[in-house]
Design a protein around this motif. Structure first.
Motif, PDB file in Angstrom:
ATOM      1  N   ARG A 193     -13.034  -5.316 -12.415  1.00 53.75           N
ATOM      2  CA  ARG A 193     -13.051  -4.695 -13.367  1.00 53.75           C
ATOM      3  C   ARG A 193     -12.084  -3.581 -12.662  1.00 53.75           C
ATOM      4  NH1 ARG A 193     -17.742  -2.117 -13.087  1.00 53.75           N
ATOM      5  NH2 ARG A 193     -17.072  -0.593 -14.954  1.00 53.75           N
ATOM      6  N   LEU A 194     -11.934  -2.298 -13.422  1.00 52.56           N
ATOM      7  CA  LEU A 194     -10.463  -1.497 -13.182  1.00 52.56           C
ATOM      8  C   LEU A 194      -9.158  -1.923 -13.294  1.00 52.56           C
ATOM      9  CD1 LEU A 194     -13.923   0.951 -11.815  1.00 52.56           C
ATOM     10  CD2 LEU A 194     -12.594   1.356 -14.426  1.00 52.56           C
ATOM     11  N   PHE A 195      -8.871  -2.730 -13.047  1.00 54.88           N
ATOM     12  CA  PHE A 195      -7.378  -3.165 -12.253  1.00 54.88           C
ATOM     13  C   PHE A 195      -6.319  -2.346 -12.779  1.00 54.88           C
ATOM     14  CE2 PHE A 195      -3.945  -5.939 -11.851  1.00 54.88           C
ATOM     15  CZ  PHE A 195      -3.399  -6.226 -12.725  1.00 54.88           C
ATOM     16  N   ASN A 196      -6.285  -1.754 -13.709  1.00 56.60           N
ATOM     17  CA  ASN A 196      -5.802  -0.044 -13.723  1.00 56.60           C
ATOM     18  C   ASN A 196      -6.081   0.925 -12.491  1.00 56.60           C
ATOM     19  OD1 ASN A 196      -7.791   0.840 -14.511  1.00 56.60           O
ATOM     20  ND2 ASN A 196      -7.073   1.974 -16.652  1.00 56.60           N
ATOM     21  N   MET A 197      -6.343   0.523 -11.912  1.00 58.99           N
ATOM     22  CA  MET A 197      -6.957   1.755 -10.864  1.00 58.99           C
ATOM     23  C   MET A 197      -5.698   0.769  -9.222  1.00 58.99           C
ATOM     24  SD  MET A 197      -9.013   3.873 -11.104  1.00 58.99           S
ATOM     25  CE  MET A 197      -9.634   5.036  -9.436  1.00 58.99           C
ATOM     26  N   TYR A 198      -5.279   0.107  -9.847  1.00 60.11           N
ATOM     27  CA  TYR A 198      -4.963  -0.760  -8.284  1.00 60.11           C
ATOM     28  C   TYR A 198      -3.335  -1.181  -8.829  1.00 60.11           C
ATOM     29  CZ  TYR A 198      -9.466  -2.948  -6.803  1.00 60.11           C
ATOM     30  OH  TYR A 198     -10.039  -3.188  -6.932  1.00 60.11           O
ATOM     31  N   SER A 199      -2.792  -0.427  -7.421  1.00 63.74           N
ATOM     32  CA  SER A 199      -1.582  -0.912  -7.678  1.00 63.74           C
ATOM     33  C   SER A 199      -1.116  -1.834  -7.035  1.00 63.74           C
ATOM     34  CB  SER A 199      -0.626   0.098  -6.227  1.00 63.74           C
ATOM     35  OG  SER A 199      -0.527   1.377  -6.981  1.00 63.74           O
ATOM     36  N   MET A 200      -0.158  -2.660  -7.587  1.00 64.19           N
ATOM     37  CA  MET A 200       0.656  -4.543  -7.477  1.00 64.19           C
ATOM     38  C   MET A 200       1.745  -4.705  -7.021  1.00 64.19           C
ATOM     39  SD  MET A 200      -2.787  -5.543  -8.163  1.00 64.19           S
ATOM     40  CE  MET A 200      -2.746  -7.008  -8.717  1.00 64.19           C
ATOM     41  N   ALA A 201       1.736  -5.431  -5.621  1.00 63.86           N
ATOM     42  CA  ALA A 201       3.163  -5.866  -5.315  1.00 63.86           C
ATOM     43  C   ALA A 201       3.336  -7.072  -4.843  1.00 63.86           C
ATOM     44  CB  ALA A 201       3.053  -4.614  -3.571  1.00 63.86           C
ATOM     45  N   TRP A 202       4.242  -7.492  -4.882  1.00 61.45           N
ATOM     46  CA  TRP A 202       4.609  -8.782  -4.237  1.00 61.45           C
ATOM     47  C   TRP A 202       5.649  -8.327  -2.764  1.00 61.45           C
ATOM     48  CZ3 TRP A 202       3.534 -12.974  -6.498  1.00 61.45           C
ATOM     49  CH2 TRP A 202       2.828 -13.021  -7.865  1.00 61.45           C
ATOM     50  N   PHE A 203       4.645 -10.143  -2.374  1.00 66.93           N
ATOM     51  CA  PHE A 203       5.501 -10.020  -0.979  1.00 66.93           C
ATOM     52  C   PHE A 203       6.127 -11.399  -0.511  1.00 66.93           C
ATOM     53  CE2 PHE A 203       5.084  -5.927   1.713  1.00 66.93           C
ATOM     54  CZ  PHE A 203       3.608  -5.671   0.610  1.00 66.93           C
ATOM     55  N   ARG A 204       7.132 -11.810   0.882  1.00 72.27           N
ATOM     56  CA  ARG A 204       6.810 -12.727   0.975  1.00 72.27           C
ATOM     57  C   ARG A 204       7.091 -13.726   2.131  1.00 72.27           C
ATOM     58  NH1 ARG A 204      13.268 -13.040  -2.704  1.00 72.27           N
ATOM     59  NH2 ARG A 204      14.343 -11.763  -0.676  1.00 72.27           N
TER      60      ARG A 204
END
Length: 118
Positions: A27-38
């Motif tokens: 739940r509460l996906f909107n509480m997370y900042s999301m990022a991509w790394f490689r």
């Protein structure tokens, strides 16, 4: 416990496009900042792009600006990385992270491989 799962990787010729997806369970996906790394075997892991929990603050590494676009769909618990005009040097395993905005606990996915051929 949040689980992060990436998909969408594959092989493409230089100049082509791919869209990566990352789903964060719970739940509460909107509480997370999301990022991509490689990461590649030859280089240390590097930041690619991020989108704040507010959906408005976005950052890219210089080498992908104008070619990659990060976005999120909170209703689907999903963040996307649209990659256009791919270059051989974009070849890597791409991993997604979910960073809780209050606890700062970061969850990593297993990664999805992108191979860009000449």
């Amino acid at each position: 416990q949040v689980q992060v799962t990436e998909s969408g990787g594959g092989s493409v010729q230089a100049g082509g496009s791919l869209t990566l997806s990352c789903v964060a369970s719970g739940r509460l996906f909107n509480m997370y900042s999301m990022a991509w790394f490689r990461q590649t075997p030859e280089k240390e892991r590097e930041f690619v792009a991020s989108i704040h929990s507010n959906g408005e603050t976005i950052y890219y590494r210089d080498s992908v600006k104008g070619r990659f676009a990060i976005s999120r769909d909170n209703a689907k618990n999903t963040v996307y990385l649209q990659m256009n005009n791919l270059k051989v040097e974009d070849t890597a395993v791409y991993s997604c992270t979910a960073d809780h905005r209050d606890t700062r606990l970061v969850h990593w996915g297993q990664g999805t491989e992108v191979i860009v051929a000449r």
